[in-house]
Every structure is written in C-alpha cells, then in structure tokens.
Design a protein around this motif. Sequence first.
Motif, PDB file in Angstrom:
ATOM      1  N   ALA A 189       9.679  98.417 -62.770  1.00 33.64           N
ATOM      2  CA  ALA A 189       9.598  99.307 -64.116  1.00 33.64           C
ATOM      3  C   ALA A 189       8.966 101.304 -63.867  1.00 33.64           C
ATOM      4  CB  ALA A 189       8.456  99.007 -64.735  1.00 33.64           C
ATOM      5  N   ASP A 190       8.705 101.242 -62.379  1.00 33.26           N
ATOM      6  CA  ASP A 190       8.365 102.692 -61.575  1.00 33.26           C
ATOM      7  C   ASP A 190       9.338 102.871 -61.470  1.00 33.26           C
ATOM      8  OD1 ASP A 190       5.374 101.438 -62.567  1.00 33.26           O
ATOM      9  OD2 ASP A 190       5.270 101.036 -61.095  1.00 33.26           O
ATOM     10  N   ARG A 226       6.238  97.539 -58.611  1.00 30.30           N
ATOM     11  CA  ARG A 226       7.139  97.068 -59.716  1.00 30.30           C
ATOM     12  C   ARG A 226       8.478  97.974 -60.186  1.00 30.30           C
ATOM     13  NH1 ARG A 226       2.825  98.394 -64.387  1.00 30.30           N
ATOM     14  NH2 ARG A 226       3.310 100.365 -63.316  1.00 30.30           N
ATOM     15  N   GLU A 273      10.079 107.517 -70.675  1.00 32.64           N
ATOM     16  CA  GLU A 273       9.066 106.088 -70.444  1.00 32.64           C
ATOM     17  C   GLU A 273       7.946 107.278 -71.313  1.00 32.64           C
ATOM     18  OE1 GLU A 273       8.635 103.492 -69.084  1.00 32.64           O
ATOM     19  OE2 GLU A 273      10.982 103.236 -69.267  1.00 32.64           O
ATOM     20  N   THR A 327       4.406 103.820 -64.969  1.00 32.82           N
ATOM     21  CA  THR A 327       3.976 103.505 -66.499  1.00 32.82           C
ATOM     22  C   THR A 327       3.462 102.597 -66.719  1.00 32.82           C
ATOM     23  OG1 THR A 327       5.966 101.670 -66.285  1.00 32.82           O
ATOM     24  CG2 THR A 327       6.751 103.628 -66.504  1.00 32.82           C
TER      25      THR A 327
END
Length: 337
Positions: A235-236, A233, A183, A251
């Motif tokens: 993405a985290d 989320r 990331e 992110t």
Amino acid sequence: MPDAMDTQDKTILIIDKMDESRRRLAALLQECGHGAIQQAASLAEASTLIPGHLQEGTAAPELLLVDLNLLDQQPHDGAWPHLAGKAASATIPIILLVSDLNHAALQAGLPQGAMDVLRKPVHPVELRARIQCALARQAEIARNQSLHRQLDTAAMRLQHSRRHDDLTGLANRLFFDEFLDQEWRRCRRDQHPITLCLADLDFFKAYNSRQGREQGDACLQRVATILAATIKRPADLAARYSGDQFAIILTETPAEGGCAVAERLRRALAARQIPHPHSAVSPWLTLSCGIASLTPKAGTTVHDLTSQAERALFEAKHRGRNRLVCPGLRARPAPPS
C-alpha cells in the motif's frame, strides 16, 4: 485465402462414431492431397489429441471434422463443451458434418465452437474449399488475437511509462501527486494518519559534477533499488520526487512509523558504502530526510503535508545533513561513519 499447397500439410482430425464413415472421409481427404489424417471415434477420445492432453509422439490436429450426431448421442456428458473449449484455446477450427441441414441441432445456429457445417455425402471440391476457408478464417482470428495481445502489452508499457521514472523505475512525480491526493482523501474519510518522507542525497550535485553524469545516474539507480527494497507494504509508495530527491508515502502510518522506515533506508544506504569523495559529512553516500505526518481534518490540505516534509528536510540539511528530522520528534543524526 491460402491455396491448396498451404493446407495440404495440415493435420486433420476426423471424429465420427462409425468406422466406415471415418474411412470414407479419410480416403476423400487423401484424394484432396491431405496426408496427415487422424481419427477418433468419440469426442472424449478426440480431446486427448488436442494440446494439453496430447499423446506422446502424436502431432496436434489443426482442423477438426466432427459428425454432428455425436453431439446428440453425448448431450449431457460435457464432452462437446470440453472439446470445443480446448479447440478454441488452441485456435483449431471445427467443421461439423451432417446428413440433414434441417438437423434439430442447427435450428438455433451452429453449436458453440463450430465454425462451419458441411453436408454428407461430401463432394471433394466443396471439402477442399471449406477446409481452406476454415483455416484461413482461423489464421485471421489468430493474427487478430496476436495483434490484440501486442496492443494490450503496448498499452501496459505506455501506462507504466506514464507513471514511472525512466531512470530509476520508481513512481514519477506525476504518479506521486496522484497517489498522494488519493491516499489523503482516503485517510481523511477514515481518519487515519498519513506520513510523507522526503529524502535528499547529501552533496549529490558535487558527486554528479565530479564523477560525471553516467556515474551519477548509476548512483541514483542503486539508491532507487535500496529504497524499493525498504518499502515492505504494497500500500506504500516510493517515488523519485525530483532530480536527487526521493519520497515515500506511508498510508495509515504515524510519524514514528515514518521515522522507522526512514532510518531503515538510511542504514541500508550506509551498509552499501557507496564512495562519495566529495561529501563534507562522510566518505560514503548519505542522505538527509524530512518526515511529516498528519491525520487529515477539515481545513487541512495535502499541501500542508508536503510543506511540513519539505521544511523538515530543509532543517535536516541545515543541521548538518546525514540525519532525520520530524516535527515533534527529536532529530536523529547518523552514527559516526
């Protein structure tokens, strides 16, 4: 290969347009000891007998005997691909019956989905042998498929075990490092901020030593559950950073967003009121959190981010624990318990 007794109890479906041909073949199967026989006059009718569209009260066939002429008579209606696909999904072998082995449909090999071909008129000995062989081959295919599924499941479990902490189920330190590096590079390319939150359970060593290892592990599991629910989320990432330390990678998130997530975590933990009789700051379990946020640029590394978060965490503990610290933002102590 199974013997005759292994196959005589199998349900066989005869698919032939001609009534007389079906009767003769059914009689021959009965002579060979097969009692469970079904008949269909078309490929479409046969499809209704395959699992998925099975008529109520009808046993599913375990082998199909199909007159090859039906493939010529219904070449464009999709009946054969449909039947062959359903048979393959249910691991049902198909033997084609043909009067002429030079049939045009066989010149390029067996039609897709067929396992074998048998010439008419059928001899009882050959019929019995071909059925036994087809069922044995299909059983081997089914065993191999089952083995592949087991291997795939084992590989997935191994991959999960390699990347996740056994006790808490959160990402482990190995996966944390891999994810953070990935990331960081992505945020450097896109010039987005990335935020890291490091949380330490206050006076947890005292809790662990006084309450016992079993209670300590149970406490870590409860905290991990709270942490996992705090991350909204996909993405985290939530991870177990070390023994009693946890981490959150956010992110494309600035420092203020990291503070909001950390505060949500602290409040969620406070709401659970996990007793901590050995804490110097609260009768309940609390945490201190250090937050760092950077937009990666030339000359900065992921180590800069982790170092800032660790220093912020140290400062939160030095200021009395049970608070959030983020460089550039005012420290946030928790409200009185």
